[in-house]
Design an enzyme around this catalytic site. Structure first.
Site, mmCIF file in Angstrom:
data_model
loop_
_atom_site.group_PDB
_atom_site.id
_atom_site.type_symbol
_atom_site.label_atom_id
_atom_site.label_comp_id
_atom_site.label_asym_id
_atom_site.label_seq_id
_atom_site.Cartn_x
_atom_site.Cartn_y
_atom_site.Cartn_z
ATOM 1 N N ASP A 64 94.378 -9.446 113.771
ATOM 2 C CA ASP A 64 94.931 -10.584 114.533
ATOM 3 C C ASP A 64 93.810 -11.465 115.100
ATOM 4 O O ASP A 64 94.023 -12.645 115.363
ATOM 5 C CB ASP A 64 95.911 -10.131 115.629
ATOM 6 N N HIS A 65 92.610 -10.911 115.245
ATOM 7 C CA HIS A 65 91.477 -11.671 115.797
ATOM 8 C C HIS A 65 90.601 -12.312 114.713
ATOM 9 O O HIS A 65 89.656 -13.023 115.040
ATOM 10 C CB HIS A 65 90.620 -10.750 116.665
ATOM 11 N N HIS A 155 88.840 -0.171 123.948
ATOM 12 C CA HIS A 155 89.972 -0.465 123.058
ATOM 13 C C HIS A 155 90.121 0.720 122.096
ATOM 14 O O HIS A 155 90.507 0.564 120.952
ATOM 15 C CB HIS A 155 89.681 -1.769 122.300
HETATM 16 ZN ZN LIG Z 1 92.732 -5.176 119.053
HETATM 17 ZN ZN LIG Z 2 94.587 -8.088 119.429
#
Ligand SMILES: [Zn+2]
Ligand SMILES: [Zn+2]
Length: 289
Positions: A64-65, A155
């Site tokens: 998504d990044h 994360h």
């Molecule tokens: Zn992530």
């Molecule tokens: Zn993300």
């Protein structure tokens, strides 16, 4: 120094929200942090077309990044007359580095074909600067009046994942990337004028306790408490889960951040929201460029 949220979404496709990304602009220096879906379009809307970008910084290897890196590089090449105009990309050593090295491979035939057609040589390229991510804030880039430093965040199990701090003449902004609320961001946000942080509603997190993906995002109440401790004047929420597209969800984010104790200015991120750090004591919140 303007900080522009180029994308406030997350993996779920949302026509109102591009994939994650934040731009920092100071004069001619234009830095992009992550390049999720449709970032290139948002950069043009924000007045920084791809050919004018100074550098791209990657926080971690989640699609998504990164989805729009291809568009960014190819559009930069096309719009700058297909000359050699490599984009500096700063990424932690790890899978993002491999991704950047290979991201254009699938377009080799198209790039070669366009060169043959136009009699040009070369292609879109990157100047990759890969750094060893550390749990100590470390400078990774310097240019114009800006300095960019990185630190490892939480994360887990995605390692490395980093937050960036940009120091400029009118103060510092911290960009969390994806992370649970963690000591690293708390440390580097101390003294910053703006914290751009990802967030998940506590109510959503509680309802999905069995889902390990919940743990690696920033609980809204805990984030409110952390922002209160560091006394950052502006907290801008991005990568909001769920998307705050209704009044109820917007109210829930505000309520949970305030419940954590934060009393400063709160920005519920919308794409192209802009926060200006200048001589004025309080950073200005603009709706968009
Ligand atoms: Zn992530
Ligand atoms: Zn993300």
């Amino acid at each position: 120094m303007d900080v522009i949220l180029t994308g406030t979404g997350f993996p779920t496709v949302d026509p109102r929200r591009a994939g994650p990304g934040t731009m920092v602009r100071d004069g001619d220096v234009c830095l992009q942090f992550d390049a999720g879906r449709a970032t290139t379009q948002r950069l043009v809307e924000a007045g920084c077309p791809p050919a004018e970008l100074t550098a791209l910084f990657i926080t971690h290897h989640h699609y998504d990044h990164l989805l729009d890196v291809q568009d960014l590089l190819l559009s930069r090449w096309m719009s700058s007359g297909m000359g050699i105009h490599p984009l500096p990309v700063i990424a932690p050593i790890g899978p993002s580095q491999d991704f950047i090295n290979r991201v254009l491979d699938i377009w080799a035939e198209d790039i070669a074909g366009r060169n043959r057609q136009l009699g040009t040589v070369g292609g879109p390229g990157t100047e990759l600067v890969a750094f060893e991510a550390s749990d100590v804030l470390t400078e990774v880039w310097r240019g114009g009046d800006l300095r960019v430093s990185a630190i490892l965040v939480d994360h887990f199990p995605v390692v490395p994942a980093v937050a960036y701090r940009v120091d400029g003449p009118h103060g510092a902004v911290v960009i969390s990337g994806d992370t649970a609320v963690c000591e690293a961001v708390e440390t580097i946000a101390t003294g910053a004028r703006l914290l751009v942080h990802e967030v998940i509603l506590d109510a959503v997190a509680r309802a999905n306790l069995g889902n390990p993906q919940v743990r690696y995002h920033a609980n809204a109440v805990a984030l409110g408490a952390m922002a209160a401790r560091v006394q950052v004047p502006v907290l801008a929420l991005t990568h909001l889960i769920p998307a705050p597209n209704t009044a109820e969800v917007q109210a829930a984010f505000r309520e949970e951040i305030r419940r954590g104790g934060y009393r400063g200015q709160l920005v519920l991120g919308e794409d192209l929201a802009t926060i200006r750090l200048d001589r004025q004591e309080v950073p200005q919140i603009l709706t968009g460029p």
